[in-house]
Motif scaffolding. Structure first.
Motif, mmCIF file in Angstrom:
data_model
loop_
_atom_site.group_PDB
_atom_site.id
_atom_site.type_symbol
_atom_site.label_atom_id
_atom_site.label_comp_id
_atom_site.label_asym_id
_atom_site.label_seq_id
_atom_site.Cartn_x
_atom_site.Cartn_y
_atom_site.Cartn_z
ATOM 1 N N ALA A 128 0.825 -1.211 0.000
ATOM 2 C CA ALA A 128 0.000 0.000 0.000
ATOM 3 C C ALA A 128 0.858 1.259 0.000
ATOM 4 N N LEU A 129 2.138 1.119 0.365
ATOM 5 C CA LEU A 129 3.022 2.284 0.466
ATOM 6 C C LEU A 129 3.924 2.451 -0.744
ATOM 7 N N SER A 130 4.112 1.367 -1.483
ATOM 8 C CA SER A 130 5.001 1.398 -2.663
ATOM 9 C C SER A 130 6.409 1.853 -2.292
ATOM 10 N N ILE A 131 6.996 1.256 -1.239
ATOM 11 C CA ILE A 131 8.364 1.604 -0.848
ATOM 12 C C ILE A 131 9.328 1.002 -1.865
ATOM 13 N N PRO A 132 10.236 1.798 -2.444
ATOM 14 C CA PRO A 132 11.190 1.267 -3.417
ATOM 15 C C PRO A 132 12.155 0.270 -2.771
ATOM 16 N N GLY A 133 12.818 -0.510 -3.632
ATOM 17 C CA GLY A 133 13.839 -1.434 -3.141
ATOM 18 C C GLY A 133 13.500 -2.870 -3.437
ATOM 19 N N HIS A 134 14.377 -3.752 -2.940
ATOM 20 C CA HIS A 134 14.186 -5.183 -3.145
ATOM 21 C C HIS A 134 13.093 -5.718 -2.236
ATOM 22 N N ARG A 135 12.806 -6.998 -2.364
ATOM 23 C CA ARG A 135 11.746 -7.618 -1.577
ATOM 24 C C ARG A 135 12.334 -8.738 -0.703
ATOM 25 N N PRO A 136 13.220 -8.390 0.212
ATOM 26 C CA PRO A 136 13.820 -9.412 1.068
ATOM 27 C C PRO A 136 12.854 -9.838 2.171
ATOM 28 N N SER A 137 13.157 -10.952 2.824
ATOM 29 C CA SER A 137 12.403 -11.326 4.024
ATOM 30 C C SER A 137 12.808 -10.383 5.149
#
Length: 422
Positions: A128-137
């Motif tokens: 919902a925030l669209s934070i940039p960056g990778h998608r790590p755990s």
């Protein structure tokens, strides 16, 4: 999908959290045949994972934990012999109050004379925030992390940053610290905290955890596991300011960035929803735009205190019982109630005039913090109520009681009631 059987009930309460429990108890005590539906295996809702204290100060004069608070209502419900359908999901709700219910692999259609919607709310996620960056755990909502720690005995990480200073985020800052994690900081987009002042003191100040206001996360680093976040100061339009970026190493990011009322069923049934709160538009009896369908608790609007949830839900439960008994009609629109200057929203948004009570209650939130503030309910130049408050804060709801007699006079004039804060 078709149901294997069809049954009829007077009142169905959907949700076994604090709102649903209080509504079901109030309706039963008013003499109504009521059944409670809960999708989980246990009653109590989100209170079950809230093992910190602070619940019940207004209602019981005690600082109870979440399970203790819920336990008192569960015991009362059992004493009233109210049927409870646990592990049960409502799949569909129609505008004529028919529910399609799934339980233990069996589909049942329930025709109800009245329904109380008490499904609570859910957290906003990274998507919902669209934070940039990778998608790590390592990126969780604060509520999910609370569930891991308090219900499943699982620690999400050892070095933690938190985005959002809502109450769940603040409480998790303290909880993670007590469990041995290092909480680096809490970051808040707004120039003030979104949480209750008492939680700022007890969860951050007491543990030396820094709070960065007007700051947000602009990047997430790490491929497999989270390695750190980059934050930046934001301007008065809440946009990151170039050159203010700072990297914080961490293996866990908790998001406490807002709650959304659970209203998929309400939307499906055609209940009119507020674009501001995401909850239903209701009158003073918590009745929605569909006669006989009521809403309360965090499914209606996100509350600051569970004590207020219980109070509101009891009003909804009693009104639903009165509707079933033919003692409460849809009543028309009555007096319109509007948020004025300095007020984000007012609950209810319209009010039919109650026949018996001498007073009725408005609940609202201000838009910005204020010292020595004044809240006012007025219709044009006519002031119905004015109160002084040493402190007003968006995180804390304001409750104002109004004379029903004054509302009757206002209805005759045809004017709307406007609530403002200055």
């Amino acid at each position: 999908m078709s149901a294997s059987k069809v049954i009829e009930r007077d009142l169905v309460v959907i949700g076994g959290g604090p709102a649903g429990l209080a509504a079901a108890i109030a309706a039963k005590e008013a003499g109504c045949d009521v059944v409670l539906i809960e999708r989980d295996r246990i009653l109590g809702g989100i209170l079950n994972q809230c093992i910190h204290d602070g619940f019940g100060l207004h209602r019981f004069g005690e600082a109870l934990s979440g399970p203790e608070y819920a336990g008192r209502f569960i015991a009362q419900l059992k004493g009233l012999d109210v049927p409870v359908l646990q592990n049960t999901i409502v799949l569909n709700l129609s505008s004529d109050r028919k529910l399609l219910v799934s339980r233990m692999g069996e589909l049942t259609e329930i025709h109800a004379k009245a329904i109380v919607l008490a499904m609570g709310c859910r957290e906003r996620t990274r998507g919902a925030l669209s934070i940039p960056g990778h998608r790590p755990s390592g990126v969780y909502t604060a509520g999910a992390a609370q569930n891991f720690v308090n219900m499943e005995n699982i620690m999400p990480g050892k070095r933690v940053c938190i985005l959002g200073s809502g109450d769940i985020g603040l409480i998790m800052a303290r909880r993670m610290t007590l469990e041995g994690a290092k909480v680096e900081a809490v970051f808040e987009l707004l120039p003030w905290s979104s949480g209750l002042p008492r939680n700022i003191r007890q969860c951050l100040v007491d543990y030396g955890i820094p709070l960065y206001l007007s700051t947000t996360v602009v990047n997430i680093s790490g491929m497999g596991r989270l390695e750190g976040i980059t934050v930046a100061t934001v301007d008065d339009k809440r946009q990151p300011v170039a050159g203010t970026e700072k990297f914080f190493p961490c293996d866990t990011l908790l998001l406490s960035v807002g709650l959304i009322p659970e209203n998929e069923l309400a939307r499906e049934a055609g209940v009119a929803l507020s674009p501001i709160t995401g909850g239903a538009l209701v009158d003073a009896d918590c009745m929605t735009s569909i006669p006989g369908v009521f809403s309360c608790g965090n499914a209606l609007h996100v509350h600051d205190l569970v004590d207020r949830v219980s109070e509101e839900a009891e009003r909804a439960g009693r009104a639903a019982a009165a509707f079933v008994a033919g003692k409460l009609s849809s009543g028309g629109t009555g007096v319109s109630i509007l948020p004025g200057s300095g007020v984000r929203y007012v609950m209810p948004d319209h009010m039919t005039i109650p026949e018996n009570p001498e007073e009725t209650t408005l609940a609202f939130r201000v838009t910005t913090p204020k010292r020595d503030g004044v809240v006012r309910a007025a219709a044009g130049d006519t002031i119905l109520k004015e109160e002084k408050h040493p402190r007003l804060h968006p995180a804390e709801m304001v409750w104002m009681r109004l004379s029903v007699e004054a509302l009757r006079e206002l209805k005759k004039s045809g004017k709307a009631l406007e609530v403002s804060a200055s």
